[in-house]
Design an enzyme around this catalytic site. Structure first.
Site, mmCIF file in Angstrom:
data_model
loop_
_atom_site.group_PDB
_atom_site.id
_atom_site.type_symbol
_atom_site.label_atom_id
_atom_site.label_comp_id
_atom_site.label_asym_id
_atom_site.label_seq_id
_atom_site.Cartn_x
_atom_site.Cartn_y
_atom_site.Cartn_z
ATOM 1 N N GLU A 128 0.879 -1.216 0.166
ATOM 2 C CA GLU A 128 0.055 -0.123 -0.109
ATOM 3 C C GLU A 128 0.787 1.283 0.083
ATOM 4 O O GLU A 128 0.702 2.178 -0.580
ATOM 5 C CB GLU A 128 -0.883 0.018 1.070
ATOM 6 C CG GLU A 128 -2.028 -0.952 1.277
ATOM 7 C CD GLU A 128 -3.012 -0.841 -0.064
ATOM 8 O OE1 GLU A 128 -2.510 -1.385 -1.032
ATOM 9 O OE2 GLU A 128 -4.080 -0.612 0.419
ATOM 10 N N THR A 181 -5.621 10.043 -6.878
ATOM 11 C CA THR A 181 -5.609 9.908 -5.308
ATOM 12 C C THR A 181 -5.138 11.261 -4.606
ATOM 13 O O THR A 181 -5.545 11.651 -3.639
ATOM 14 C CB THR A 181 -4.683 8.489 -4.997
ATOM 15 O OG1 THR A 181 -5.190 7.648 -5.777
ATOM 16 C CG2 THR A 181 -4.972 8.186 -3.235
#
Ligand code: ADP
Length: 306
Positions: A128, A181
């Site tokens: 991640e 994002t």
């Protein structure tokens, strides 16, 4: 055992009032991976189908998460990885988390389970970190534990598995637009008022209680987010109409999945979840935006062998 084929579930994170702490694994949406032991030390991505993503170990989340595990293991061989993607990267349903968790879960199985599930969460979080710059756990934890999970704390990492009501279904619509994002992070406020905080933790407590007691009305009443959703939803065309349609069709609640653009709704029973899907679709058909819809029950197992 030399080789495993696994299902790696898609996940919904940022569940309304559970922003950054609550996630859930899905059952009918996910990737597949094959992980194979090899005498050569290292991690090698030998196949990647379904998406155009980097195959270099250090640039693929499965490679990075796998290396984190390998570095703490006394195994002196390596692993080959095949990835079959169904989840579109950047869709908001944990595409990177599916690959990171599939890799570390299967490697742990092949090595005779030397690591706990919590330790696997830590390895997968390195994937991640590569995908988003932040080693967050709210997608990888449900993918590994299954069901709903609460990230109670990062230091130390404390993951709390939460009960998944048996009749709960998720409907997820992915409008095919790109939201960076970085943009969806940039627009967030850095401070909230005490009044907003009180609303949010009241709802989060209610949601957790509702999940444990399988009180669907309480789940519905608690699925509110007065902090992030009003701001982030501006980036998702049609969001308000999708939400209105979902609630009118009987959904318990509706919100942004991950950092968007996917939108999720929870319903009691599959029939309602299907009705919700139709109403969500209608909005994007009208605006003319391509979209995918998924209806899924909650996956209580997480990554699993197939
Ligand atoms: P989302 O949660 O919105 O589905 P992600 O957080 O999963 O999106 O981020 C996807 C990012 O991770 C993309 O920039 C993609 O290039 C990168 N990435 C690297 N390896 C993978 C992989 N194996 N699967 C998916 N995304 C990957």
């Amino acid at each position: 055992m030399e080789e495993l084929r696994v299902f790696c579930p898609a996940t919904i994170a940022n569940i309304s009032c559970g922003f950054d702490v609550l996630g859930v694994a899905l059952d009918s949406v996910g990737d597949e991976m094959v992980i194979r032991k090899t005498p050569k030390k290292g991690i090698f991505i030998t196949k990647l189908e379904g998406q155009d993503l980097p195959m270099e170990t250090e640039r693929n989340v499965a490679g990075v998460a796998g290396l984190a595990l390998l570095n703490e293991s006394d195994y002196d061989g390596g692993f080959e990885i095949e990835i079959y993607k169904n989840i579109k990267a950047g869709s908001g349903i944990g595409s990177s988390a599916a690959s990171s968790t599939g890799a570390v879960w299967a490697m742990n199985q092949l090595l005779g389970k030397p690591f706990t599930t919590s330790k696997l969460v830590e390895f997968a979080m390195e994937g991640e970190r590569l995908a988003s710059g932040v080693a967050h756990a709210d997608n990888v934890a449900p993918a590994l534990f299954g069901g709903f999970t609460l990230v109670r704390s990062y230091e130390p990492l404390d993951i709390i598995p939460i009960n998944s009501p048996s009749e709960l279904f998720a409907t997820v619509i992915h409008p095919q637009i790109e939201i960076k994002t970085s943009d969806s992070r940039k627009i967030l406020k850095t401070h909230i008022t005490l009044k907003e905080g009180i609303k949010q933790w009241g709802n989060l407590g209610g949601l957790i209680a509702g999940l444990f007691t399988e009180d669907y009305d309480l789940i519905g009443r608690s699925l509110e987010d007065h902090i992030v959703e009003p701001i982030r939803s501006i980036l998702i065309p049609g969001f308000n109409d999708v939400k209105k349609g979902a609630l009118t069709s009987g959904a318990l609640g509706c919100g942004i999945s991950g950092s968007g653009p996917s939108i999720f709704a929870f319903s009691k029973g599959e029939a309602t979840a299907k009705k919700v899907a139709l109403s969500m679709k209608k909005v994007y058909e009208k605006i003319g935006i391509d979209h995918d819809v998924h209806i899924s029950k909650i996956n209580t197992e997480g990554v699993k062998e197939i």
